[in-house]
Write an enzyme that holds these catalytic residues in place. Structure first.
Site, PDB file in Angstrom:
ATOM      1  N   GLY A  81      -8.665  31.449  12.944  1.00 41.88           N
ATOM      2  CA  GLY A  81      -7.668  30.546  12.357  1.00 41.88           C
ATOM      3  C   GLY A  81      -7.306  30.948  10.930  1.00 41.88           C
ATOM      4  O   GLY A  81      -6.133  30.998  10.554  1.00 41.88           O
ATOM      5  N   ALA A  96     -17.223  25.789  13.568  1.00 41.38           N
ATOM      6  CA  ALA A  96     -17.113  26.436  14.883  1.00 41.38           C
ATOM      7  C   ALA A  96     -16.596  27.861  14.655  1.00 41.38           C
ATOM      8  O   ALA A  96     -15.990  28.157  13.625  1.00 41.38           O
ATOM      9  CB  ALA A  96     -16.173  25.674  15.801  1.00 41.38           C
ATOM     10  N   PHE A  97     -16.817  28.729  15.651  1.00 42.38           N
ATOM     11  CA  PHE A  97     -16.490  30.147  15.459  1.00 42.38           C
ATOM     12  C   PHE A  97     -15.000  30.381  15.256  1.00 42.38           C
ATOM     13  O   PHE A  97     -14.589  31.407  14.729  1.00 42.38           O
ATOM     14  CB  PHE A  97     -16.994  30.976  16.656  1.00 42.38           C
ATOM     15  CG  PHE A  97     -16.090  30.950  17.856  1.00 42.38           C
ATOM     16  CD1 PHE A  97     -15.088  31.890  17.999  1.00 42.38           C
ATOM     17  CD2 PHE A  97     -16.234  29.974  18.838  1.00 42.38           C
ATOM     18  CE1 PHE A  97     -14.239  31.868  19.107  1.00 42.38           C
ATOM     19  CE2 PHE A  97     -15.412  29.948  19.941  1.00 42.38           C
ATOM     20  CZ  PHE A  97     -14.400  30.890  20.073  1.00 42.38           C
ATOM     21  N   LYS A  98     -14.174  29.420  15.665  1.00 43.77           N
ATOM     22  CA  LYS A  98     -12.728  29.626  15.583  1.00 43.77           C
ATOM     23  C   LYS A  98     -12.202  29.669  14.148  1.00 43.77           C
ATOM     24  O   LYS A  98     -11.054  30.038  13.927  1.00 43.77           O
ATOM     25  CB  LYS A  98     -11.999  28.553  16.384  1.00 43.77           C
ATOM     26  CG  LYS A  98     -12.244  28.683  17.879  1.00 43.77           C
ATOM     27  CD  LYS A  98     -11.361  27.733  18.674  1.00 43.77           C
ATOM     28  CE  LYS A  98     -11.536  27.899  20.168  1.00 43.77           C
ATOM     29  NZ  LYS A  98     -12.730  27.177  20.676  1.00 43.77           N
ATOM     30  N   ASP A  99     -13.042  29.295  13.179  1.00 46.93           N
ATOM     31  CA  ASP A  99     -12.602  29.370  11.780  1.00 46.93           C
ATOM     32  C   ASP A  99     -12.100  30.763  11.398  1.00 46.93           C
ATOM     33  O   ASP A  99     -11.088  30.888  10.715  1.00 46.93           O
ATOM     34  CB  ASP A  99     -13.759  28.997  10.838  1.00 46.93           C
ATOM     35  CG  ASP A  99     -13.890  27.487  10.668  1.00 46.93           C
ATOM     36  OD1 ASP A  99     -12.857  26.796  10.664  1.00 46.93           O
ATOM     37  OD2 ASP A  99     -15.032  27.007  10.536  1.00 46.93           O
TER      38      ASP A  99
END
Ligand SMILES: *Cc1c(COP(=O)(O)O)cnc(C)c1O
Length: 433
Positions: free
Chosen positions: A111, A105-108
């Site tokens: 994060g 997901a793009f949140k990698d």
């Protein structure tokens, strides 16, 4: 660079303090005092640069004054040490697939970047452990937990609603161990978020331990997402399609689209943004009426966008100095219900063979409906469809192949601690760790 709070009572904060604190003391969100514009020469040759090179240039513009150059370069290159986003064209609309990282997901990116920047500051500053609290409806927990795994001096507590995240999402943060603790809360996502927020303002807790947030209220998590927009532009320029660019962003807490708005302020030639929502359409209502009325979220099949009071709305307002007129000039909005999302996902798959996830489906549909003749549309495909396996399989009536990376997580042993949703129990748990 100094940072101020969107509530205007806190100013002159260093990057280090903004990242370590997460939220300002007046409960506002941190904003940089100024946004530097990148030189035209950068945009003239951007298509020849790698994702890492583009990202480093952007990161240097935001953080270069406050982080040593070699350290910042390492942070950027380590953050992006995985497959780059892919561009895929579907019916003349461009999908920028941001799901080729470790948790799909793009949140990698946010994060991983935040974990490294926080690690860098902790090494310089303190010897006490920093405790990262993160509430998740699924994707944030996995990206943050995997980003912070093994980072010295940091312990992460992931709070998630019991029975309300998909089994695949759950195993991505409950099987890691080490410095990651999963807390299964007997309540909803809103209850998890309320526990985290109460902890940040609890004097006794804050006197005893260092607490910070890894939700997109943290500047170190949301700002790096602007890398995507520059990269998207570079890829479209390569294809000769970079004029009159419209970027459509499936939005929940509005961290991702805010990073896009920052990119535009830095000079990125984007004509227009569209925020695609599910039935949680608080932002669309704002665009239409000029009034912001948060309300409790409703659950949808695009559950990462089930947000009833988007935290980064404060940043959007601040960027445009509260002007509704300026906001509607640059950002459009749409809202789709579950039937519309499912129809779009299915018909796109049947007609083109391209499999969307429920969030990306909102973006794809918005561009299909709203793009003008001379415009090029790009939507951010925010997660891999296999992360929403049951939903997607039910819609298309076929099995979806699970990528190897996801299968690896599913092999681990699930460990989590069940907590009731009252704050006192959570507080005494934290006080006794
Ligand atoms: C988090 C998330 C979103 C929403 O992003 P915001 O930055 O919160 O607006 C959209 N799609 C997916 C798959 C997500 O995980």
């Amino acid at each position: 660079m100094k940072y101020y709070s969107t509530n205007k009572k806190v100013t002159g904060v260093s990057l280090q303090d903004a990242v370590v604190k997460g939220l300002a003391e007046d409960k506002g969100l941190f904003m940089p005092d100024s946004i530097k514009v990148l030189p035209q020469s950068f945009f003239d040759t951007i298509e020849n640069l790698t994702f890492q090179e583009i990202a480093y240039k952007v990161a240097d513009t935001f953080f270069g004054e406050d982080v040593e150059a070699t350290a910042l370069k390492d942070i950027v290159y380590e953050t992006l040490n995985f497959d780059t986003p892919l561009v895929h064209v579907v019916n003349n609309i461009y999908s920028l697939e941001l799901y080729h990282g470790p948790t799909l997901a793009f949140k990698d990116v946010g994060g991983r970047f935040m974990s490294r920047l926080l690690g860098y500051f902790i090494k310089k500053q303190t010897k006490t452990t920093v405790n990262v609290l993160v509430a998740t409806s699924g994707d944030t927990g996995s990206a943050v937990a995997n980003g912070f795994l093994g980072v010295e001096g940091i312990h992460v507590y992931v709070l998630y609603p019991k029975g309300l995240v998909s089994p695949i999402q759950e195993c991505q943060f409950t099987t890691l161990g080490r410095n990651i603790t999963a807390l299964e809360v007997d309540g909803t996502f809103d209850d998890c978020q309320a526990l985290v927020k109460s902890a940040f303002i609890d004097d006794e807790l804050n006197a005893k331990m260092k607490l910070t947030s890894a939700n997109s209220i943290n500047v170190a998590r949301f700002l790096p997402q602007s890398f995507y927009y520059f990269y998207a532009y570079a890829q479209l320029k390569k294809l000769g399609k970079a004029d009159n660019l419209v970027m459509c962003v499936p939005s929940g807490n509005f961290g991702n689209i805010t990073a896009g708005l920052f990119a535009k302020r830095m000079g990125l030639p984007v004509k227009h943004f569209i925020a695609a929502n599910n039935r949680n359409d608080i932002f669309l209502q704002y665009l239409q009426t000029g009034e912001y009325n948060p309300r409790p979220s409703v659950s949808t099949i695009a559950n990462a966008m089930d947000v009833g009071d988007p935290s980064n709305f404060a940043r959007v307002l601040d960027l445009f100095e509260g002007s509704h007129r300026a906001i509607i000039d640059q950002i459009g909005g749409v809202s789709y219900n579950d039937n519309q999302i499912a129809d779009t996902l299915k018909s796109c798959y049947v007609q083109t063979g391209y499999l969307l996830d429920p969030h990306g489906a909102c973006g794809y549909r918005a561009l299909n409906e709203m793009l003008k003749e001379n415009e090029t549309g790009v939507f951010l495909e925010t997660a891999h469809p296999a992360k929403f396996l049951e939903t997607v399989e039910n819609i298309i009536g076929e099995k979806v192949e699970i990528p190897q990376k996801l299968k690896e997580f599913m092999k681990g042993e699930k460990k989590s601690l069940l907590l009731p949703k009252d704050f006192e129990t959570f507080k005494s748990y934290l006080l006794n760790i």
